[in-house]
Scaffold this motif. Sequence first.
Motif, PDB file in Angstrom:
ATOM      1  N   LEU A   1     -19.632  67.167  58.950  1.00 45.24           N
ATOM      2  CA  LEU A   1     -18.739  67.867  58.036  1.00 45.24           C
ATOM      3  C   LEU A   1     -18.986  69.362  58.168  1.00 45.24           C
ATOM      4  O   LEU A   1     -20.128  69.818  58.073  1.00 45.24           O
ATOM      5  CB  LEU A   1     -18.998  67.419  56.591  1.00 45.24           C
TER       6      LEU A   1
ATOM      7  N   TYR B   1     -11.664  57.871  54.402  1.00 43.35           N
ATOM      8  CA  TYR B   1     -12.905  58.397  53.829  1.00 43.35           C
ATOM      9  C   TYR B   1     -12.710  58.739  52.355  1.00 43.35           C
ATOM     10  O   TYR B   1     -11.706  59.369  51.971  1.00 43.35           O
ATOM     11  CB  TYR B   1     -13.324  59.682  54.542  1.00 43.35           C
TER      12      TYR B   1
ATOM     13  N   MET C   1     -13.774  61.365  49.891  1.00 42.05           N
ATOM     14  CA  MET C   1     -14.259  62.723  50.119  1.00 42.05           C
ATOM     15  C   MET C   1     -14.429  63.460  48.806  1.00 42.05           C
ATOM     16  O   MET C   1     -13.683  63.234  47.835  1.00 42.05           O
ATOM     17  CB  MET C   1     -13.285  63.496  51.010  1.00 42.05           C
TER      18      MET C   1
ATOM     19  N   ARG D   1      -6.061  66.920  50.877  1.00 39.78           N
ATOM     20  CA  ARG D   1      -6.504  66.579  52.228  1.00 39.78           C
ATOM     21  C   ARG D   1      -5.304  66.521  53.166  1.00 39.78           C
ATOM     22  O   ARG D   1      -4.181  66.229  52.744  1.00 39.78           O
ATOM     23  CB  ARG D   1      -7.254  65.249  52.225  1.00 39.78           C
TER      24      ARG D   1
ATOM     25  N   CYS E   1     -19.002  69.930  51.051  1.00 42.50           N
ATOM     26  CA  CYS E   1     -18.117  68.772  51.096  1.00 42.50           C
ATOM     27  C   CYS E   1     -18.953  67.555  51.486  1.00 42.50           C
ATOM     28  O   CYS E   1     -19.953  67.677  52.195  1.00 42.50           O
ATOM     29  CB  CYS E   1     -16.956  68.977  52.060  1.00 42.50           C
TER      30      CYS E   1
ATOM     31  N   LYS F   1     -18.869  63.122  52.304  1.00 41.25           N
ATOM     32  CA  LYS F   1     -18.199  61.830  52.497  1.00 41.25           C
ATOM     33  C   LYS F   1     -18.956  60.847  51.616  1.00 41.25           C
ATOM     34  O   LYS F   1     -20.174  60.687  51.786  1.00 41.25           O
ATOM     35  CB  LYS F   1     -18.226  61.388  53.956  1.00 41.25           C
TER      36      LYS F   1
END
Length: 118
Positions: free
Chosen positions: A3, A31, A33, A72, A96, A98
Amino acid sequence: VQLQASGGGVVQAGGNLSLSCVASGRNFATYNMAWFRQGLSSEREFVAAMYWSDDDTVVYSDSVEGRLTISRDNAKNTLYLQMNSLKPEDAALYYCTKDRYYYTPAYWGQGTLVTVSS
């Protein structure tokens, strides 16, 4: 998963800033996120998230709801955080992540620094 967050900088209180996070992998659209942040003298805290595994549910912390917007672009493997009406207390290193599920990061990016001057 890797990321890469970017977009941090210095902004005056009341100003706006947009963060981006590019993720590796072929299945970004699936994902979960999120964005977390950590101020200089505080612990990491949750900011906002989008949960694909829960019908794309969007969640915000109370402190940012109405001012920050998570979004996103799956075609670009990119997560965004639009930050409006910034306050000095929004200054932090923004990460950020996941997530496996709600509030449970599995992977972290390197962080991008947001400074808000009063």
